[in-house]
Motif scaffolding. Sequence first.
Motif, PDB file in Angstrom:
ATOM      1  N   GLY A 207      40.050  38.837  24.158  1.00 57.10           N
ATOM      2  CA  GLY A 207      40.982  39.389  25.137  1.00 57.10           C
ATOM      3  C   GLY A 207      41.692  38.320  25.947  1.00 57.10           C
ATOM      4  O   GLY A 207      42.911  38.376  26.137  1.00 57.10           O
ATOM      5  N   SER A 208      40.945  37.325  26.414  1.00 58.60           N
ATOM      6  CA  SER A 208      41.539  36.280  27.255  1.00 58.60           C
ATOM      7  C   SER A 208      42.496  35.391  26.463  1.00 58.60           C
ATOM      8  O   SER A 208      43.599  35.069  26.932  1.00 58.60           O
ATOM      9  CB  SER A 208      40.439  35.424  27.905  1.00 58.60           C
TER      10      SER A 208
ATOM     11  N   PRO B 128      40.050  42.779  21.471  1.00 54.07           N
ATOM     12  CA  PRO B 128      40.194  42.433  22.900  1.00 54.07           C
ATOM     13  C   PRO B 128      39.708  43.547  23.837  1.00 54.07           C
ATOM     14  O   PRO B 128      40.424  44.003  24.714  1.00 54.07           O
ATOM     15  CB  PRO B 128      41.708  42.210  23.032  1.00 54.07           C
ATOM     16  N   ILE B 129      38.448  43.993  23.610  1.00 54.49           N
ATOM     17  CA  ILE B 129      37.938  45.121  24.408  1.00 54.49           C
ATOM     18  C   ILE B 129      36.572  44.836  25.020  1.00 54.49           C
ATOM     19  O   ILE B 129      35.949  45.738  25.581  1.00 54.49           O
ATOM     20  CB  ILE B 129      37.860  46.404  23.557  1.00 54.49           C
ATOM     21  N   SER B 130      36.085  43.619  24.921  1.00 55.51           N
ATOM     22  CA  SER B 130      34.830  43.172  25.521  1.00 55.51           C
ATOM     23  C   SER B 130      33.586  43.706  24.824  1.00 55.51           C
ATOM     24  O   SER B 130      33.185  44.860  25.003  1.00 55.51           O
ATOM     25  CB  SER B 130      34.754  43.526  27.011  1.00 55.51           C
ATOM     26  N   SER B 131      32.956  42.846  24.056  1.00 52.96           N
ATOM     27  CA  SER B 131      31.706  43.217  23.390  1.00 52.96           C
ATOM     28  C   SER B 131      30.578  43.361  24.407  1.00 52.96           C
ATOM     29  O   SER B 131      29.698  44.215  24.262  1.00 52.96           O
ATOM     30  CB  SER B 131      31.334  42.161  22.345  1.00 52.96           C
TER      31      SER B 131
ATOM     32  N   ILE C 192      32.883  35.132  31.681  1.00 57.37           N
ATOM     33  CA  ILE C 192      32.611  36.242  32.592  1.00 57.37           C
ATOM     34  C   ILE C 192      32.401  37.503  31.768  1.00 57.37           C
ATOM     35  O   ILE C 192      33.307  37.923  31.047  1.00 57.37           O
ATOM     36  CB  ILE C 192      33.783  36.457  33.574  1.00 57.37           C
ATOM     37  N   PRO C 193      31.230  38.114  31.831  1.00 57.28           N
ATOM     38  CA  PRO C 193      30.978  39.329  31.047  1.00 57.28           C
ATOM     39  C   PRO C 193      32.026  40.409  31.326  1.00 57.28           C
ATOM     40  O   PRO C 193      32.316  40.711  32.485  1.00 57.28           O
ATOM     41  CB  PRO C 193      29.589  39.772  31.535  1.00 57.28           C
ATOM     42  N   GLY C 194      32.595  40.946  30.270  1.00 53.13           N
ATOM     43  CA  GLY C 194      33.609  41.976  30.425  1.00 53.13           C
ATOM     44  C   GLY C 194      35.018  41.482  30.188  1.00 53.13           C
ATOM     45  O   GLY C 194      35.930  42.273  29.950  1.00 53.13           O
ATOM     46  N   VAL C 195      35.221  40.164  30.242  1.00 52.05           N
ATOM     47  CA  VAL C 195      36.561  39.601  30.041  1.00 52.05           C
ATOM     48  C   VAL C 195      36.920  39.598  28.559  1.00 52.05           C
ATOM     49  O   VAL C 195      38.014  40.001  28.173  1.00 52.05           O
ATOM     50  CB  VAL C 195      36.660  38.181  30.630  1.00 52.05           C
TER      51      VAL C 195
ATOM     52  N   ALA D 164      42.382  29.524  29.204  1.00 49.02           N
ATOM     53  CA  ALA D 164      42.201  30.969  29.315  1.00 49.02           C
ATOM     54  C   ALA D 164      40.880  31.398  28.685  1.00 49.02           C
ATOM     55  O   ALA D 164      40.237  32.357  29.129  1.00 49.02           O
ATOM     56  CB  ALA D 164      43.366  31.694  28.647  1.00 49.02           C
ATOM     57  N   GLN D 165      40.449  30.669  27.668  1.00 48.07           N
ATOM     58  CA  GLN D 165      39.214  30.978  26.967  1.00 48.07           C
ATOM     59  C   GLN D 165      37.993  30.870  27.875  1.00 48.07           C
ATOM     60  O   GLN D 165      36.978  31.533  27.650  1.00 48.07           O
ATOM     61  CB  GLN D 165      39.069  30.033  25.769  1.00 48.07           C
TER      62      GLN D 165
END
Length: 290
Positions: free
Chosen positions: A187-188, A35-38, A180-183, A174-175
Amino acid sequence: MAEACTNGVDTGFVALGYAKVAVLGIVQGITELLPISSTAHMRIVPALLGWQDPGSAFSAAMQLAALVAVISYFWGDVSQLATNTLRAVARRDFRDRHFRFSVWIILATIPIGVAGMSLSQPLNACGSPLRTLTIIGWACVVMAILLALAEIYARHRRTLEDVSFIDAMIVGIAQVGALIPGVSRSGSTLTAALALGLKREDAARFSFLLGLPAIALAGFKEVWELQKAHLSLDGWSILLVGLVVASISAFFAIWGLMRMLERFSAWPFVIYRGAIGIFLIVSVALGHLT
């Protein structure tokens, strides 16, 4: 550095070559399922190394690596769910728990499917404004705050057996934020599952199982787009290298995530995400990253 486009599709990864794509495959594989944004890391690592942005097509196609890793790691859950669902259909037992859970997963995938098709053009266009480092940075910070709130206020007592249709739809909605790039999809969905009170390891398992159709659709759709864009044979072979490396690293990323959630909590990811987001925002503001 200049954008690379193939018939309107962002294919910066081709210019990077095999070795650099292999390195980014490792980074993508590890960060895709944590959950750290690829996406954040796919923008940060090339920027710091002075490499070209591999492009949104690379990130989307790498979903297939995540798909292989998730199915491999959760093979017991996936095979049991599929087998019992088919048996329930054969005996017309539509009240079967496995059958209902499978239907919930399909229904929960509809929101991101609709949103993904609606936003496909601006998200995957060459030089998309949604892939700017500032937007990615703020997305990381916001998600760090939400994940922290889920850790603080949720009870973490429910198990996968307690999951309901409403729970599945909430995590499915939530998915959509993952577009949105960075989410980050992981993580969501993990944040939503934790907020619903699931135990940390069950929240992760629920997140991955529910995300399987979305991961598969995103990956195969991008491969189809690259096919339509007539990606060169060299481009396909470079992408294949990235996929193989990313699949292996993604498998170990899941293993690490599950060990972390079973023994500790999601706080290390909260701190890391927040730090990455602040780093991006400040670096862009000071002109160190563009």
